[in-house]
Design a protein around this motif. Sequence first.
Motif, short mmCIF file in Angstrom:
data_model
loop_
_atom_site.label_atom_id
_atom_site.label_comp_id
_atom_site.label_asym_id
_atom_site.label_seq_id
_atom_site.Cartn_x
_atom_site.Cartn_y
_atom_site.Cartn_z
N ARG A 177 7.57 -7.94 -12.17
CA ARG A 177 6.24 -8.09 -11.58
C ARG A 177 6.30 -8.03 -10.06
NH1 ARG A 177 2.35 -5.90 -11.96
NH2 ARG A 177 2.76 -6.06 -14.18
N GLU A 178 7.29 -8.68 -9.45
CA GLU A 178 7.41 -8.64 -7.99
C GLU A 178 7.68 -7.21 -7.51
OE1 GLU A 178 9.23 -12.82 -6.45
OE2 GLU A 178 10.40 -11.81 -8.02
N TYR A 179 8.52 -6.50 -8.25
CA TYR A 179 8.81 -5.11 -7.89
C TYR A 179 7.54 -4.26 -7.93
CZ TYR A 179 10.76 -0.42 -7.93
OH TYR A 179 11.03 0.90 -7.63
N LEU A 180 6.82 -4.33 -9.03
CA LEU A 180 5.63 -3.50 -9.20
C LEU A 180 4.54 -3.88 -8.22
CD1 LEU A 180 5.56 -3.46 -13.10
CD2 LEU A 180 6.15 -1.53 -11.61
N ASP A 181 4.34 -5.17 -8.01
CA ASP A 181 3.32 -5.62 -7.05
C ASP A 181 3.68 -5.16 -5.64
OD1 ASP A 181 1.91 -6.82 -9.07
OD2 ASP A 181 2.50 -8.87 -8.56
N GLY A 182 4.97 -5.19 -5.31
CA GLY A 182 5.40 -4.72 -4.00
C GLY A 182 5.14 -3.24 -3.80
N MET A 183 5.43 -2.44 -4.82
CA MET A 183 5.17 -1.01 -4.73
C MET A 183 3.67 -0.72 -4.63
SD MET A 183 8.00 0.60 -4.52
CE MET A 183 7.94 2.32 -5.04
N GLY A 225 16.09 0.25 -6.44
CA GLY A 225 15.96 -1.17 -6.71
C GLY A 225 15.28 -1.47 -8.02
N ALA A 226 14.80 -0.42 -8.70
CA ALA A 226 14.13 -0.63 -9.99
C ALA A 226 15.14 -0.80 -11.12
CB ALA A 226 13.19 0.54 -10.29
N GLU A 227 16.19 0.05 -11.09
CA GLU A 227 17.17 0.06 -12.16
C GLU A 227 16.45 0.18 -13.51
OE1 GLU A 227 18.69 -0.46 -8.78
OE2 GLU A 227 18.04 -2.45 -9.43
N ILE A 228 16.51 -0.89 -14.33
CA ILE A 228 15.76 -0.91 -15.60
C ILE A 228 14.70 -2.01 -15.48
CG2 ILE A 228 15.88 -1.46 -18.07
CD1 ILE A 228 16.99 1.25 -17.49
#
Length: 282
Positions: free
Chosen positions: A170-176, A150-153
């Motif tokens: 930011r949502e991706y990184l905060d979720g991880m 789900g990260a892709e680029i």
Amino acid sequence: LAGNPEQLRLQAHAKRCEQCPEDEATYIIMRIVSYTNICVANCSYCAFYRWPNDPEGYVLSDEAIFKKIDDLLAVGGSLVAMEGGFHPKLKIDHYEHLFQAVRERYGDEIEIYGPTIVEVIFIARSSRISLEEALARLKKAGLRWIPGGGAEILTDAWRQKLSPLKYSVREYLDGMELAQRLGYGTTATMVIGFGESWEDRIEHLEHIRALQNKTGGFSSFLLWTYQSDNTALGGSRISNEEYLKAVALSRLYLDNIPVIRASFLTQGAQGPAALKWGASDF
């Protein structure tokens, strides 16, 4: 990158050998089990998903999933990657039941790898609960790992182009980070070959490196390539030579992540070469 490829390879291989003996590599036998292909994320690079009510859409039964896991165990496998996308009708209780059923049937004989953090964000929002509650409930049901898919680029410009409904960088990184804080094992990934620049790729690596410096939560990093067949985005596959350079760059840039993984799935017979370009897992 523009200079001597052999010099790049040698530097990355030397860094790899700091983590893993030169004549050794690791691997795991896994199976991807896509429990549904119904998804409303509408990613331009995906050839797999089907819209709700599409006659080709499906949700696998417990029995169908168990059969796939049994087949995995029969060939000595131990990791089942469970993924599905954004199914609007499947709420948190569906996934709790699924992971609990797998864990009760197989115990620690297999490990469950997935869903991705973007899937969990979608599950949480469609279930009208917080991401923290969703992750806590899935963990109680037996889930232990959140993969980096789900990260892709990880640039907002590319996310808008490829998958505008798949949440921001930011949502991706905060979720991880939240998953790591709650005790999940996590891995990081990057997909290349959409037409992004080397600068875009480095921005992605910098996001991963910064989070790893903060949490130390990533056990490995996997690099794989976009497969353009039958997609709305189209284009063509990048060369294995470019892939190998990106593996080397990843090994050198992510010196705070112990394992760089090469992709058998997308590179096929050319994949093992990456073990001389910085990867130590295949």
